[in-house]
Design a protein around this motif. Structure first.
Motif, PDB file in Angstrom:
ATOM      1  N   LEU A 134       0.809  -1.219   0.000  1.00 52.36           N
ATOM      2  CA  LEU A 134       0.000   0.000   0.000  1.00 52.36           C
ATOM      3  C   LEU A 134       0.846   1.275   0.000  1.00 52.36           C
ATOM      4  O   LEU A 134       0.347   2.378   0.037  1.00 52.36           O
ATOM      5  CB  LEU A 134      -0.963   0.062   1.198  1.00 52.36           C
TER       6      LEU A 134
ATOM      7  N   TYR B 105       2.411   3.215  -4.636  1.00 52.79           N
ATOM      8  CA  TYR B 105       2.159   4.642  -4.813  1.00 52.79           C
ATOM      9  C   TYR B 105       3.456   5.439  -4.962  1.00 52.79           C
ATOM     10  O   TYR B 105       3.481   6.647  -4.840  1.00 52.79           O
ATOM     11  CB  TYR B 105       1.290   5.166  -3.658  1.00 52.79           C
TER      12      TYR B 105
ATOM     13  N   LEU C   2       4.661   5.087 -13.254  1.00 47.27           N
ATOM     14  CA  LEU C   2       3.434   5.867 -13.073  1.00 47.27           C
ATOM     15  C   LEU C   2       3.757   7.349 -12.882  1.00 47.27           C
ATOM     16  O   LEU C   2       3.081   8.225 -13.436  1.00 47.27           O
ATOM     17  CB  LEU C   2       2.711   5.383 -11.798  1.00 47.27           C
TER      18      LEU C   2
ATOM     19  N   ARG D  39       4.639   9.048 -16.126  1.00 45.02           N
ATOM     20  CA  ARG D  39       3.446   9.300 -16.956  1.00 45.02           C
ATOM     21  C   ARG D  39       2.592  10.423 -16.385  1.00 45.02           C
ATOM     22  O   ARG D  39       2.038  11.242 -17.105  1.00 45.02           O
ATOM     23  CB  ARG D  39       2.600   8.030 -17.035  1.00 45.02           C
TER      24      ARG D  39
ATOM     25  N   GLU E 172      -1.102  12.914  -8.721  1.00 44.79           N
ATOM     26  CA  GLU E 172      -2.461  12.702  -9.229  1.00 44.79           C
ATOM     27  C   GLU E 172      -3.365  13.831  -8.731  1.00 44.79           C
ATOM     28  O   GLU E 172      -4.199  14.344  -9.471  1.00 44.79           O
ATOM     29  CB  GLU E 172      -3.024  11.331  -8.796  1.00 44.79           C
TER      30      GLU E 172
ATOM     31  N   ARG F 166      -8.772   5.561  -0.247  1.00 42.85           N
ATOM     32  CA  ARG F 166      -8.404   4.414   0.584  1.00 42.85           C
ATOM     33  C   ARG F 166      -8.399   4.789   2.074  1.00 42.85           C
ATOM     34  O   ARG F 166      -8.415   3.916   2.933  1.00 42.85           O
ATOM     35  CB  ARG F 166      -7.067   3.815   0.144  1.00 42.85           C
TER      36      ARG F 166
ATOM     37  N   PHE G 109      -4.984  -3.191   7.523  1.00 39.67           N
ATOM     38  CA  PHE G 109      -4.076  -2.049   7.513  1.00 39.67           C
ATOM     39  C   PHE G 109      -4.818  -0.856   8.117  1.00 39.67           C
ATOM     40  O   PHE G 109      -5.985  -0.630   7.798  1.00 39.67           O
ATOM     41  CB  PHE G 109      -3.663  -1.709   6.073  1.00 39.67           C
TER      42      PHE G 109
ATOM     43  N   VAL H  67      -7.484   1.230   6.342  1.00 40.87           N
ATOM     44  CA  VAL H  67      -7.153   1.536   4.953  1.00 40.87           C
ATOM     45  C   VAL H  67      -7.951   0.595   4.057  1.00 40.87           C
ATOM     46  O   VAL H  67      -7.947  -0.618   4.253  1.00 40.87           O
ATOM     47  CB  VAL H  67      -5.640   1.384   4.693  1.00 40.87           C
ATOM     48  N   ASP H  68      -8.646   1.170   3.101  1.00 37.22           N
ATOM     49  CA  ASP H  68      -9.496   0.411   2.192  1.00 37.22           C
ATOM     50  C   ASP H  68      -8.615  -0.156   1.072  1.00 37.22           C
ATOM     51  O   ASP H  68      -8.271   0.540   0.117  1.00 37.22           O
ATOM     52  CB  ASP H  68     -10.570   1.372   1.644  1.00 37.22           C
ATOM     53  N   GLU H  69      -8.254  -1.445   1.222  1.00 37.25           N
ATOM     54  CA  GLU H  69      -7.313  -2.046   0.266  1.00 37.25           C
ATOM     55  C   GLU H  69      -7.906  -2.184  -1.135  1.00 37.25           C
ATOM     56  O   GLU H  69      -7.205  -2.073  -2.128  1.00 37.25           O
ATOM     57  CB  GLU H  69      -6.862  -3.420   0.773  1.00 37.25           C
TER      58      GLU H  69
ATOM     59  N   ASP I 259     -10.146  -0.169  -2.513  1.00 37.09           N
ATOM     60  CA  ASP I 259     -10.089   1.164  -3.118  1.00 37.09           C
ATOM     61  C   ASP I 259      -8.669   1.478  -3.591  1.00 37.09           C
ATOM     62  O   ASP I 259      -8.475   2.023  -4.681  1.00 37.09           O
ATOM     63  CB  ASP I 259     -10.558   2.225  -2.118  1.00 37.09           C
ATOM     64  N   ALA I 260      -7.687   1.127  -2.765  1.00 36.67           N
ATOM     65  CA  ALA I 260      -6.288   1.422  -3.102  1.00 36.67           C
ATOM     66  C   ALA I 260      -5.892   0.766  -4.416  1.00 36.67           C
ATOM     67  O   ALA I 260      -5.237   1.379  -5.258  1.00 36.67           O
ATOM     68  CB  ALA I 260      -5.373   0.945  -1.979  1.00 36.67           C
ATOM     69  N   GLU I 261      -6.326  -0.488  -4.622  1.00 33.03           N
ATOM     70  CA  GLU I 261      -5.964  -1.193  -5.846  1.00 33.03           C
ATOM     71  C   GLU I 261      -6.754  -0.699  -7.054  1.00 33.03           C
ATOM     72  O   GLU I 261      -6.216  -0.504  -8.135  1.00 33.03           O
ATOM     73  CB  GLU I 261      -6.148  -2.698  -5.655  1.00 33.03           C
TER      74      GLU I 261
ATOM     75  N   ARG J 298      -8.070   2.217  -7.498  1.00 38.24           N
ATOM     76  CA  ARG J 298      -7.622   3.573  -7.843  1.00 38.24           C
ATOM     77  C   ARG J 298      -6.397   3.508  -8.766  1.00 38.24           C
ATOM     78  O   ARG J 298      -6.321   4.212  -9.766  1.00 38.24           O
ATOM     79  CB  ARG J 298      -7.282   4.314  -6.556  1.00 38.24           C
ATOM     80  N   LEU J 299      -5.454   2.652  -8.395  1.00 37.82           N
ATOM     81  CA  LEU J 299      -4.230   2.527  -9.201  1.00 37.82           C
ATOM     82  C   LEU J 299      -4.538   1.979 -10.589  1.00 37.82           C
ATOM     83  O   LEU J 299      -4.005   2.451 -11.584  1.00 37.82           O
ATOM     84  CB  LEU J 299      -3.228   1.609  -8.492  1.00 37.82           C
TER      85      LEU J 299
ATOM     86  N   LEU K 191      -6.087   4.702 -12.584  1.00 34.69           N
ATOM     87  CA  LEU K 191      -5.082   5.709 -12.950  1.00 34.69           C
ATOM     88  C   LEU K 191      -4.248   5.215 -14.125  1.00 34.69           C
ATOM     89  O   LEU K 191      -3.992   5.947 -15.079  1.00 34.69           O
ATOM     90  CB  LEU K 191      -4.202   6.014 -11.730  1.00 34.69           C
ATOM     91  N   ARG K 192      -3.857   3.928 -14.067  1.00 34.17           N
ATOM     92  CA  ARG K 192      -3.066   3.360 -15.169  1.00 34.17           C
ATOM     93  C   ARG K 192      -3.836   3.437 -16.482  1.00 34.17           C
ATOM     94  O   ARG K 192      -3.267   3.769 -17.526  1.00 34.17           O
ATOM     95  CB  ARG K 192      -2.709   1.904 -14.866  1.00 34.17           C
TER      96      ARG K 192
ATOM     97  N   ILE L 197      -6.256   5.573 -17.282  1.00 31.93           N
ATOM     98  CA  ILE L 197      -6.341   6.969 -17.730  1.00 31.93           C
ATOM     99  C   ILE L 197      -5.041   7.393 -18.400  1.00 31.93           C
ATOM    100  O   ILE L 197      -5.029   8.027 -19.446  1.00 31.93           O
ATOM    101  CB  ILE L 197      -6.630   7.912 -16.523  1.00 31.93           C
ATOM    102  N   LEU L 198      -3.917   7.007 -17.800  1.00 35.27           N
ATOM    103  CA  LEU L 198      -2.622   7.447 -18.305  1.00 35.27           C
ATOM    104  C   LEU L 198      -2.246   6.749 -19.609  1.00 35.27           C
ATOM    105  O   LEU L 198      -1.451   7.270 -20.380  1.00 35.27           O
ATOM    106  CB  LEU L 198      -1.534   7.224 -17.252  1.00 35.27           C
ATOM    107  N   GLU L 199      -2.841   5.582 -19.836  1.00 37.16           N
ATOM    108  CA  GLU L 199      -2.535   4.871 -21.069  1.00 37.16           C
ATOM    109  C   GLU L 199      -3.400   5.331 -22.228  1.00 37.16           C
ATOM    110  O   GLU L 199      -3.045   5.164 -23.390  1.00 37.16           O
ATOM    111  CB  GLU L 199      -2.672   3.362 -20.860  1.00 37.16           C
TER     112      GLU L 199
END
Lengths: 362, 65
Positions: A3, A7, A12, A15, A230, A252, B35, B47-49, B51-53, B55-56, B59-60, B62-64
């Motif tokens: 976690l 990040y 990332l 980009r 971001e 999160r 966590f 920690v919302d695992e 959501d964390a995954e 979100r990433l 993001l990937r 969007i960036l691609e």
């Protein structure tokens, strides 16, 4: 670490930087973004975020470092309490070096024999009180909505267990009223706010709605490099589209309603009061004092320490820096007579202070 | 989070360092293995695992694009 590493992913970040540069070219004019959280200030310095942003995107720090916004008068009052016989004065570490009236600090007072102790939590402060029943233990509570619930919890526990030799000197402050004050400041030209992640974990996303009403961007962000970039990119997108709203990059940890138990605890024990902020002056309803039911724990009442007006050190520009209208490099004392080792102003004290971050990372 | 005792205190592991934190201001159930976000000796949020995954991943994407 899980976690966290994801990040900090380099690919990332590259980009994201490209995207931000593209967005900035599209905007054309210069934009100014403010981070309103000391932890962001530190992270932005540590990861060199400013250096990778486009020239027309300026990132400035706001009044988000708790010790930095504590007024000289409040430090003076702490010194008066800590100097009393039979008092064990406890607080978080950053507070010790903050210069008060005449350059005096809790650290210097301790060197002269006062019993001043650094604690990592209110639980430790309470332990000192129960271990020293013959002494009066004062806890100086500083910080924003992230810290205050832990202090409220301490007060409730003291009341429940009948810990009578513990009292609180509250200089706690609230973030949203400070943002309101900044929004009303015509000198400050800010296009968007990077809103604090940990404060928002407690208060949620709603208290920032006055920002988009003023046609400015608001994004709550986390503290890793990907989070911050971001967040910046999301702010730029709001500026491009002209659709201003409160967005949450840090889902999160931040939910729209925040931590309801922590907020209830805070509201049960404290009530809003006017508060003096270094740099911003007195802001109505921006401080927290104990409610009448808990006033027996109020150190100000217990020790009858009067409030005295003190001016900040001559030449120190902390006040301007906290309002985002000056940068540390513009201050004549920066890196000359004011250093982290021997700070003149509070912005140089805490690692979250704007001057300390600039000193260390630029 | 490694363990939780009867006094609502928990032992957490921060990158190999063990610390004791209070769960007194948490407003959601937590369990060993979760966590948590901690501040000044207190856990303040789980920690919302998921959501964390997500979100990433988003993001990937969007960036691609």
């Amino acid at each position: 670490m899980k976690l966290i590493d994801e990040y900090r992913d380099n690919e990332l970040l590259v980009r994201l930087r490209e995207r931000i540069h593209r967005q900035a070219r599209g905007i054309g004019r210069g934009v100014t973004l403010m981070e309103v959280c000391g932890t962001h200030t530190y992270a932005i310095g540590r990861y060199g975020i400013r250096r990778i942003l486009p020239e027309n995107v300026r990132l400035i720090s706001g009044p988000g470092c708790p010790v930095c916004v504590t007024s000289a008068s409040d430090v003076g009052r702490a010194l008066d309490m800590a100097g009393k016989k039979g008092v064990i004065f406890t607080t978080f570490g950053d507070m010790l070096k903050v210069p008060g009236p005449g350059g005096e600090s809790l650290q210097k007072l301790r060197a002269k024999g006062a019993d001043v102790r650094v604690v990592g939590s209110t639980i430790e402060a309470m332990r000192i009180a129960t271990d020293n029943p013959g002494s009066e233990v004062v806890f100086m509570g500083i910080g924003f909505e992230t810290t205050t619930p832990t202090v409220a919890s301490m007060i409730k526990t003291c009341a429940r267990l009948g810990v009578k030799n513990m009292s609180l000197y509250s200089v706690h402050k609230l973030v949203p009223p400070a943002i309101e004050a900044l929004l009303a400041d015509s000198e400050l030209k800010v296009d968007g706010f990077l809103c604090p992640g940990h404060v928002s974990a407690i208060i949620g996303t709603r208290p920032y709605e006055m920002i988009p009403r003023k046609k400015k961007a608001a994004v709550i962000a986390g503290f890793e490099p990907v989070d911050i970039l971001e967040g910046v990119s999301m702010i730029l997108e709001q500026i491009i589209t002209g659709e201003f709203t409160v967005e949450n990059q840090y889902g999160r940890a931040v939910k729209p309603h925040g931590n309801t138990k922590a907020v209830e605890l805070m509201e049960e024990v404290f009530m809003p009061a006017p508060s003096q902020w270094r740099g911003l002056g007195v802001i109505p309803e921006s401080g927290l004092v104990l409610r009448p039911e808990y006033s027996s724990f109020d150190a100000i009442e217990r020790f009858d320490v009067p409030y005295r007006e003190y001016e900040q050190e001559e030449g120190c520009m902390c006040g301007h820096i906290l309002r985002g209208v000056a940068s540390p490099e513009e201050c004549p004392l920066f890196k000359t007579s004011c250093t982290p080792h021997d700070p003149v102003g509070p912005c140089m004290v805490s690692r979250e202070g704007t001057c300390a971050a600039h000193y260390r990372f630029s | 989070m490694l363990e939780i005792d009867q006094d609502n205190m928990a032992v957490i592991d921060i990158g190999g360092v063990r610390r004791e934190v209070s769960l007194d201001i948490m407003d959601e159930p937590v369990a060993v293995g979760d966590f948590v976000l901690c501040h000044a000796g207190f856990a303040i949020r789980k920690v919302d695992e998921v959501d964390a995954e997500e979100r990433l991943a988003l993001l990937r994407e969007i960036l691609e694009a």
